[in-house]
Design a protein around this motif. Sequence first.
Motif, PDB file in Angstrom:
ATOM      1  N   ARG A  48      21.966  22.648  13.933  1.00  0.00           N
ATOM      2  CA  ARG A  48      22.981  21.419  13.942  1.00  0.00           C
ATOM      3  C   ARG A  48      22.920  20.846  15.293  1.00  0.00           C
ATOM      4  NH1 ARG A  48      26.124  24.171  10.954  1.00  0.00           N
ATOM      5  NH2 ARG A  48      27.234  25.512  12.647  1.00  0.00           N
ATOM      6  N   ASN A  49      23.076  21.378  16.450  1.00  0.00           N
ATOM      7  CA  ASN A  49      23.048  21.043  17.732  1.00  0.00           C
ATOM      8  C   ASN A  49      21.462  20.267  17.966  1.00  0.00           C
ATOM      9  OD1 ASN A  49      25.691  21.731  18.939  1.00  0.00           O
ATOM     10  ND2 ASN A  49      24.861  23.924  18.979  1.00  0.00           N
ATOM     11  N   MET A  50      20.593  20.691  17.655  1.00  0.00           N
ATOM     12  CA  MET A  50      19.503  19.912  17.934  1.00  0.00           C
ATOM     13  C   MET A  50      19.478  18.566  16.900  1.00  0.00           C
ATOM     14  SD  MET A  50      17.278  21.255  19.970  1.00  0.00           S
ATOM     15  CE  MET A  50      15.853  20.429  19.755  1.00  0.00           C
ATOM     16  N   GLN A  51      19.563  18.697  15.885  1.00  0.00           N
ATOM     17  CA  GLN A  51      19.965  17.442  15.057  1.00  0.00           C
ATOM     18  C   GLN A  51      20.915  16.504  15.539  1.00  0.00           C
ATOM     19  OE1 GLN A  51      21.110  19.429  11.209  1.00  0.00           O
ATOM     20  NE2 GLN A  51      19.024  19.254  10.560  1.00  0.00           N
ATOM     21  N   SER A  52      21.896  16.908  16.346  1.00  0.00           N
ATOM     22  CA  SER A  52      22.882  16.056  16.847  1.00  0.00           C
ATOM     23  C   SER A  52      22.267  15.200  17.822  1.00  0.00           C
ATOM     24  CB  SER A  52      24.083  16.815  17.207  1.00  0.00           C
ATOM     25  OG  SER A  52      24.654  15.935  17.912  1.00  0.00           O
ATOM     26  N   PHE A  53      21.488  16.179  18.782  1.00  0.00           N
ATOM     27  CA  PHE A  53      20.855  15.563  20.018  1.00  0.00           C
ATOM     28  C   PHE A  53      19.864  14.717  19.381  1.00  0.00           C
ATOM     29  CE2 PHE A  53      17.007  15.834  22.590  1.00  0.00           C
ATOM     30  CZ  PHE A  53      17.371  15.233  23.684  1.00  0.00           C
ATOM     31  N   ILE A  54      18.913  14.887  18.420  1.00  0.00           N
ATOM     32  CA  ILE A  54      17.841  13.889  18.071  1.00  0.00           C
ATOM     33  C   ILE A  54      18.458  12.907  17.517  1.00  0.00           C
ATOM     34  CG2 ILE A  54      16.102  13.790  16.262  1.00  0.00           C
ATOM     35  CD1 ILE A  54      15.415  16.787  16.593  1.00  0.00           C
ATOM     36  N   SER A  66      21.406  11.319  18.395  1.00  0.00           N
ATOM     37  CA  SER A  66      21.618  10.279  19.535  1.00  0.00           C
ATOM     38  C   SER A  66      20.619  10.034  20.368  1.00  0.00           C
ATOM     39  CB  SER A  66      22.512  11.207  20.496  1.00  0.00           C
ATOM     40  OG  SER A  66      22.006  12.225  21.048  1.00  0.00           O
ATOM     41  N   PHE A  67      19.177  10.761  20.421  1.00  0.00           N
ATOM     42  CA  PHE A  67      18.280  10.239  21.184  1.00  0.00           C
ATOM     43  C   PHE A  67      17.295   8.987  20.400  1.00  0.00           C
ATOM     44  CE2 PHE A  67      13.496  10.647  22.608  1.00  0.00           C
ATOM     45  CZ  PHE A  67      13.962  10.257  23.970  1.00  0.00           C
ATOM     46  N   VAL A  68      17.504   9.342  18.994  1.00  0.00           N
ATOM     47  CA  VAL A  68      16.884   7.992  18.108  1.00  0.00           C
ATOM     48  C   VAL A  68      17.803   6.823  18.542  1.00  0.00           C
ATOM     49  CG1 VAL A  68      16.488   7.285  15.807  1.00  0.00           C
ATOM     50  CG2 VAL A  68      15.831   9.624  16.466  1.00  0.00           C
ATOM     51  N   ARG A  69      19.096   6.912  18.567  1.00  0.00           N
ATOM     52  CA  ARG A  69      20.037   5.668  18.751  1.00  0.00           C
ATOM     53  C   ARG A  69      19.485   5.238  20.387  1.00  0.00           C
ATOM     54  NH1 ARG A  69      24.051   8.960  16.475  1.00  0.00           N
ATOM     55  NH2 ARG A  69      24.717   9.529  18.541  1.00  0.00           N
ATOM     56  N   TYR A  70      19.433   6.048  20.903  1.00  0.00           N
ATOM     57  CA  TYR A  70      18.943   5.645  22.355  1.00  0.00           C
ATOM     58  C   TYR A  70      17.635   4.902  22.458  1.00  0.00           C
ATOM     59  CZ  TYR A  70      16.624   6.272  27.005  1.00  0.00           C
ATOM     60  OH  TYR A  70      15.948   5.874  28.129  1.00  0.00           O
ATOM     61  N   LEU A  71      16.601   5.290  21.638  1.00  0.00           N
ATOM     62  CA  LEU A  71      15.530   4.740  21.564  1.00  0.00           C
ATOM     63  C   LEU A  71      15.636   3.371  20.843  1.00  0.00           C
ATOM     64  CD1 LEU A  71      13.049   7.555  20.298  1.00  0.00           C
ATOM     65  CD2 LEU A  71      13.167   6.759  22.621  1.00  0.00           C
ATOM     66  N   LYS A  72      16.434   3.115  19.850  1.00  0.00           N
ATOM     67  CA  LYS A  72      16.619   1.827  19.325  1.00  0.00           C
ATOM     68  C   LYS A  72      17.194   0.844  20.422  1.00  0.00           C
ATOM     69  CE  LYS A  72      17.205   3.540  14.620  1.00  0.00           C
ATOM     70  NZ  LYS A  72      17.999   3.680  13.436  1.00  0.00           N
ATOM     71  N   ARG A  73      18.007   1.328  21.154  1.00  0.00           N
ATOM     72  CA  ARG A  73      18.913   0.506  22.115  1.00  0.00           C
ATOM     73  C   ARG A  73      17.816   0.029  23.321  1.00  0.00           C
ATOM     74  NH1 ARG A  73      22.842   4.279  22.448  1.00  0.00           N
ATOM     75  NH2 ARG A  73      22.056   5.146  24.343  1.00  0.00           N
ATOM     76  N   ILE A  74      16.887   1.002  23.562  1.00  0.00           N
ATOM     77  CA  ILE A  74      15.937   0.348  24.914  1.00  0.00           C
ATOM     78  C   ILE A  74      14.823  -0.316  24.273  1.00  0.00           C
ATOM     79  CG2 ILE A  74      16.438   2.340  26.109  1.00  0.00           C
ATOM     80  CD1 ILE A  74      13.590   3.557  25.501  1.00  0.00           C
ATOM     81  N   GLU A  75      14.522  -0.145  22.793  1.00  0.00           N
ATOM     82  CA  GLU A  75      13.564  -0.744  22.192  1.00  0.00           C
ATOM     83  C   GLU A  75      14.061  -2.449  22.168  1.00  0.00           C
ATOM     84  OE1 GLU A  75      10.235   0.172  18.688  1.00  0.00           O
ATOM     85  OE2 GLU A  75      12.288   0.435  18.108  1.00  0.00           O
ATOM     86  N   TYR A  76      15.330  -2.506  21.618  1.00  0.00           N
ATOM     87  CA  TYR A  76      15.801  -3.866  21.613  1.00  0.00           C
ATOM     88  C   TYR A  76      15.868  -4.525  22.762  1.00  0.00           C
ATOM     89  CZ  TYR A  76      19.407  -7.216  20.245  1.00  0.00           C
ATOM     90  OH  TYR A  76      20.268  -8.335  20.359  1.00  0.00           O
ATOM     91  N   ILE A  77      16.213  -3.633  23.918  1.00  0.00           N
ATOM     92  CA  ILE A  77      16.635  -4.505  25.200  1.00  0.00           C
ATOM     93  C   ILE A  77      15.052  -4.762  25.909  1.00  0.00           C
ATOM     94  CG2 ILE A  77      17.146  -3.836  27.624  1.00  0.00           C
ATOM     95  CD1 ILE A  77      19.256  -2.084  26.479  1.00  0.00           C
ATOM     96  N   ASP A  78      14.264  -3.948  25.870  1.00  0.00           N
ATOM     97  CA  ASP A  78      12.858  -4.179  26.289  1.00  0.00           C
ATOM     98  C   ASP A  78      11.873  -3.885  25.458  1.00  0.00           C
ATOM     99  OD1 ASP A  78      10.484  -4.225  28.032  1.00  0.00           O
ATOM    100  OD2 ASP A  78      11.062  -2.669  29.191  1.00  0.00           O
TER     101      ASP A  78
END
Length: 163
Positions: free
Chosen positions: A120-126, A128-140
């Motif tokens: 459950r903790n790993m899934q939660s981390f993953i 949030s990391f995927v959301r982060y990837l989407k943000r940086i991909e949108y920015i740059d």
Amino acid sequence: MDNVKYISYSDWISLISDVMTKGLACEELGKLKEVYPYSAGESYDIMIYNQLAKLEKYMLKESVGSFQKQMTSCLEEVDLEIAERAFARLKRHYINCMFFLQIPDYSESVKSKMSDEIIRNMQSFIESFVRYLKRIEYIDNSVFIQDYVYICKKNLKKIENMY
């Protein structure tokens, strides 16, 4: 498991404390995987479970923290090999976190609870990391960021397939 070394509860707690003090690269983690506590009734199982739960929380926190530092370094140095090494290390840490599954006399219900919590903790981390990837991909939308996101998503799938 024929040559399993049984240790006392206080020795078990001492090993857990050493891992939490010295970090995930210490030799005590290896010892912790090799020795198993002898069972002395249900209350003993609860004490061990509580200590293992603390250790698991620590191990996950340290693993994720180390991973995040390496990924920041990857972006700063524009070096995708750092990302690959970070994911390899995160996978090793995940496997280390699940060492309790190898304890032969340990209750299956306790193993299941702990395993579910880690997953459950790993899934939660993953997530949030995927959301982060989407943000940086949108920015740059540079080639490096596209490659970075691709490598991250590929490795995240491998980690998800581990559980």
